[in-house]
Design a protein around this motif. Structure first.
Motif, PDB file in Angstrom:
ATOM      1  N   ALA A  22      -6.288  18.449  -9.708  1.00  0.00           N
ATOM      2  CA  ALA A  22      -4.960  17.914  -9.395  1.00  0.00           C
ATOM      3  C   ALA A  22      -4.582  16.811 -10.372  1.00  0.00           C
ATOM      4  O   ALA A  22      -3.439  16.742 -10.829  1.00  0.00           O
ATOM      5  N   ALA A  23      -5.536  15.960 -10.702  1.00  0.00           N
ATOM      6  CA  ALA A  23      -5.279  14.889 -11.673  1.00  0.00           C
ATOM      7  C   ALA A  23      -4.924  15.481 -13.033  1.00  0.00           C
ATOM      8  O   ALA A  23      -3.993  15.015 -13.707  1.00  0.00           O
ATOM      9  N   LYS A  24      -5.635  16.505 -13.438  1.00  0.00           N
ATOM     10  CA  LYS A  24      -5.346  17.164 -14.723  1.00  0.00           C
ATOM     11  C   LYS A  24      -3.981  17.849 -14.687  1.00  0.00           C
ATOM     12  O   LYS A  24      -3.244  17.827 -15.669  1.00  0.00           O
ATOM     13  N   ALA A  25      -3.640  18.457 -13.561  1.00  0.00           N
ATOM     14  CA  ALA A  25      -2.335  19.118 -13.417  1.00  0.00           C
ATOM     15  C   ALA A  25      -1.210  18.099 -13.534  1.00  0.00           C
ATOM     16  O   ALA A  25      -0.209  18.343 -14.219  1.00  0.00           O
ATOM     17  N   LEU A  26      -1.347  16.966 -12.866  1.00  0.00           N
ATOM     18  CA  LEU A  26      -0.338  15.904 -12.982  1.00  0.00           C
ATOM     19  C   LEU A  26      -0.233  15.427 -14.420  1.00  0.00           C
ATOM     20  O   LEU A  26       0.863  15.187 -14.927  1.00  0.00           O
ATOM     21  N   ASN A  27      -1.379  15.296 -15.075  1.00  0.00           N
ATOM     22  CA  ASN A  27      -1.397  14.864 -16.472  1.00  0.00           C
ATOM     23  C   ASN A  27      -0.640  15.849 -17.357  1.00  0.00           C
ATOM     24  O   ASN A  27       0.064  15.437 -18.280  1.00  0.00           O
ATOM     25  N   ARG A  28      -0.758  17.147 -17.069  1.00  0.00           N
ATOM     26  CA  ARG A  28      -0.021  18.155 -17.850  1.00  0.00           C
ATOM     27  C   ARG A  28       1.490  17.971 -17.694  1.00  0.00           C
ATOM     28  O   ARG A  28       2.258  18.312 -18.586  1.00  0.00           O
ATOM     29  N   LEU A  29       1.910  17.431 -16.554  1.00  0.00           N
ATOM     30  CA  LEU A  29       3.335  17.154 -16.329  1.00  0.00           C
ATOM     31  C   LEU A  29       3.750  15.802 -16.918  1.00  0.00           C
ATOM     32  O   LEU A  29       4.918  15.447 -16.897  1.00  0.00           O
ATOM     33  N   GLY A  30       2.754  15.036 -17.389  1.00  0.00           N
ATOM     34  CA  GLY A  30       3.043  13.742 -17.996  1.00  0.00           C
ATOM     35  C   GLY A  30       2.933  12.569 -17.035  1.00  0.00           C
ATOM     36  O   GLY A  30       3.451  11.485 -17.318  1.00  0.00           O
ATOM     37  N   TYR A  31       2.248  12.756 -15.910  1.00  0.00           N
ATOM     38  CA  TYR A  31       2.121  11.701 -14.906  1.00  0.00           C
ATOM     39  C   TYR A  31       0.653  11.409 -14.614  1.00  0.00           C
ATOM     40  O   TYR A  31      -0.188  12.303 -14.661  1.00  0.00           O
ATOM     41  N   ALA A  32       0.377  10.161 -14.263  1.00  0.00           N
ATOM     42  CA  ALA A  32      -0.983   9.757 -13.907  1.00  0.00           C
ATOM     43  C   ALA A  32      -1.202   9.782 -12.394  1.00  0.00           C
ATOM     44  O   ALA A  32      -2.337   9.822 -11.938  1.00  0.00           O
ATOM     45  N   SER A  33      -0.116   9.777 -11.626  1.00  0.00           N
ATOM     46  CA  SER A  33      -0.246   9.744 -10.165  1.00  0.00           C
ATOM     47  C   SER A  33       0.974  10.377  -9.512  1.00  0.00           C
ATOM     48  O   SER A  33       2.009  10.576 -10.165  1.00  0.00           O
ATOM     49  N   LEU A  34       0.873  10.624  -8.224  1.00  0.00           N
ATOM     50  CA  LEU A  34       2.017  11.160  -7.481  1.00  0.00           C
ATOM     51  C   LEU A  34       3.153  10.145  -7.428  1.00  0.00           C
ATOM     52  O   LEU A  34       4.327  10.523  -7.489  1.00  0.00           O
ATOM     53  N   ALA A  35       2.828   8.865  -7.343  1.00  0.00           N
ATOM     54  CA  ALA A  35       3.861   7.828  -7.343  1.00  0.00           C
ATOM     55  C   ALA A  35       4.608   7.816  -8.667  1.00  0.00           C
ATOM     56  O   ALA A  35       5.839   7.702  -8.698  1.00  0.00           O
ATOM     57  N   GLU A  36       3.889   7.976  -9.762  1.00  0.00           N
ATOM     58  CA  GLU A  36       4.530   8.029 -11.074  1.00  0.00           C
ATOM     59  C   GLU A  36       5.442   9.257 -11.180  1.00  0.00           C
ATOM     60  O   GLU A  36       6.518   9.196 -11.764  1.00  0.00           O
TER      61      GLU A  36
ATOM     62  N   ASP B 254      12.174  10.366   3.934  1.00  0.00           N
ATOM     63  CA  ASP B 254      11.852   9.647   2.705  1.00  0.00           C
ATOM     64  C   ASP B 254      10.364   9.787   2.399  1.00  0.00           C
ATOM     65  O   ASP B 254       9.568  10.182   3.255  1.00  0.00           O
ATOM     66  N   ILE B 255       9.998   9.448   1.183  1.00  0.00           N
ATOM     67  CA  ILE B 255       8.615   9.596   0.738  1.00  0.00           C
ATOM     68  C   ILE B 255       7.971   8.219   0.629  1.00  0.00           C
ATOM     69  O   ILE B 255       8.577   7.283   0.112  1.00  0.00           O
ATOM     70  N   ALA B 256       6.735   8.122   1.122  1.00  0.00           N
ATOM     71  CA  ALA B 256       5.986   6.869   1.078  1.00  0.00           C
ATOM     72  C   ALA B 256       4.674   7.080   0.334  1.00  0.00           C
ATOM     73  O   ALA B 256       4.032   8.131   0.478  1.00  0.00           O
ATOM     74  N   GLU B 257       4.290   6.101  -0.449  1.00  0.00           N
ATOM     75  CA  GLU B 257       2.966   6.103  -1.051  1.00  0.00           C
ATOM     76  C   GLU B 257       2.072   5.256  -0.152  1.00  0.00           C
ATOM     77  O   GLU B 257       2.416   4.118   0.172  1.00  0.00           O
ATOM     78  N   LEU B 258       0.944   5.832   0.239  1.00  0.00           N
ATOM     79  CA  LEU B 258       0.011   5.145   1.121  1.00  0.00           C
ATOM     80  C   LEU B 258      -1.273   4.798   0.380  1.00  0.00           C
ATOM     81  O   LEU B 258      -1.627   5.470  -0.599  1.00  0.00           O
ATOM     82  N   GLU B 259      -1.968   3.772   0.869  1.00  0.00           N
ATOM     83  CA  GLU B 259      -3.299   3.505   0.348  1.00  0.00           C
ATOM     84  C   GLU B 259      -4.157   4.733   0.614  1.00  0.00           C
ATOM     85  O   GLU B 259      -4.012   5.389   1.647  1.00  0.00           O
ATOM     86  N   GLY B 260      -5.006   5.052  -0.308  1.00  0.00           N
ATOM     87  CA  GLY B 260      -5.879   6.199  -0.131  1.00  0.00           C
ATOM     88  C   GLY B 260      -6.897   6.252  -1.244  1.00  0.00           C
ATOM     89  O   GLY B 260      -6.819   5.479  -2.203  1.00  0.00           O
ATOM     90  N   ASP B 261      -7.820   7.172  -1.149  1.00  0.00           N
ATOM     91  CA  ASP B 261      -8.863   7.253  -2.158  1.00  0.00           C
ATOM     92  C   ASP B 261      -8.723   8.479  -3.066  1.00  0.00           C
ATOM     93  O   ASP B 261      -9.606   8.771  -3.850  1.00  0.00           O
TER      94      ASP B 261
ATOM     95  N   PRO C  46      -7.688  10.524  -6.266  1.00  0.00           N
ATOM     96  CA  PRO C  46      -7.482  10.115  -7.657  1.00  0.00           C
ATOM     97  C   PRO C  46      -6.023  10.259  -8.126  1.00  0.00           C
ATOM     98  O   PRO C  46      -5.647   9.653  -9.129  1.00  0.00           O
ATOM     99  N   VAL C  47      -5.217  11.007  -7.394  1.00  0.00           N
ATOM    100  CA  VAL C  47      -3.808  11.179  -7.782  1.00  0.00           C
ATOM    101  C   VAL C  47      -2.877  10.343  -6.910  1.00  0.00           C
ATOM    102  O   VAL C  47      -1.668  10.341  -7.109  1.00  0.00           O
ATOM    103  N   GLY C  48      -3.443   9.635  -5.933  1.00  0.00           N
ATOM    104  CA  GLY C  48      -2.631   8.857  -5.005  1.00  0.00           C
ATOM    105  C   GLY C  48      -2.373   9.656  -3.744  1.00  0.00           C
ATOM    106  O   GLY C  48      -2.703  10.842  -3.657  1.00  0.00           O
ATOM    107  N   THR C  49      -1.795   8.985  -2.780  1.00  0.00           N
ATOM    108  CA  THR C  49      -1.523   9.607  -1.494  1.00  0.00           C
ATOM    109  C   THR C  49      -0.062   9.386  -1.137  1.00  0.00           C
ATOM    110  O   THR C  49       0.408   8.251  -1.130  1.00  0.00           O
ATOM    111  N   ILE C  50       0.658  10.460  -0.877  1.00  0.00           N
ATOM    112  CA  ILE C  50       2.044  10.333  -0.447  1.00  0.00           C
ATOM    113  C   ILE C  50       2.221  11.029   0.894  1.00  0.00           C
ATOM    114  O   ILE C  50       1.443  11.907   1.258  1.00  0.00           O
ATOM    115  N   ALA C  51       3.244  10.590   1.607  1.00  0.00           N
ATOM    116  CA  ALA C  51       3.522  11.126   2.937  1.00  0.00           C
ATOM    117  C   ALA C  51       5.024  11.174   3.138  1.00  0.00           C
ATOM    118  O   ALA C  51       5.781  10.547   2.395  1.00  0.00           O
TER     119      ALA C  51
END
Length: 141
Positions: free
Chosen positions: A59-73, A92-99, A101-106
């Motif tokens: 998932a982290a590599k997939a986001l990187n292919r889109l040019g992003y480091a995280s879901l928040a980005e 609405d979309i929220a970024e939550l604390e989580g573990d 590597p791409v972040g946690t959104i809800a």
């Protein structure tokens, strides 16, 4: 349809599709749920351009292919309007604390609750995160 009705309809469609589905990287995860939800609201989401993935690292590599480091980005890159978490409306979309590597959104469900994945439950749950654990938020309309 009013904006609030659009938000409600989008949440209903998203929950109908994903509530009973178990978490699975690349199929039923934060990014896929949020992308489906945003498409219901008319956003153009090209998540398929990220390619397939089956793990957190993938998932982290997939986001990187889109040019992003995280879901928040990615939320920022999609042009979603940042808002204070206290100003969130249903859908609405929220970024939550989580573990992750791409972040946690809800997705904000209203009344201080979010629809999110939790390690103790196989599918989406309604959770009431502590206000301090909501790091950022974006308006979907």
């Amino acid at each position: 349809m009013t904006p609030l009705e659009r938000r409600h309809a989008a949440i209903e469609a998203t929950m109908a599709k994903f509530r009973a589905e178990p978490f699975q990287w690349g199929q039923v995860d934060c990014a896929r749920v949020a992308a489906f939800h945003l498409k219901q609201l008319g956003h153009k989401i090209a998540i398929s351009k990220a390619g397939r993935y089956r793990t957190a690292l993938g998932a982290a590599k997939a986001l990187n292919r889109l040019g992003y480091a995280s879901l928040a980005e990615m939320a920022d890159g999609l042009g979603l309007m940042p808002i204070a978490p206290a100003r969130m409306l249903i859908g609405d979309i929220a970024e939550l604390e989580g573990d992750s590597p791409v972040g946690t959104i809800a997705l904000y469900a209203g009344s201080g609750n979010v629809f999110a994945f939790h390690e103790d439950y196989p599918g989406l749950v309604t959770a009431a995160p502590h206000a301090a654990s909501i790091l950022r938020a974006w308006s979907v309309l």
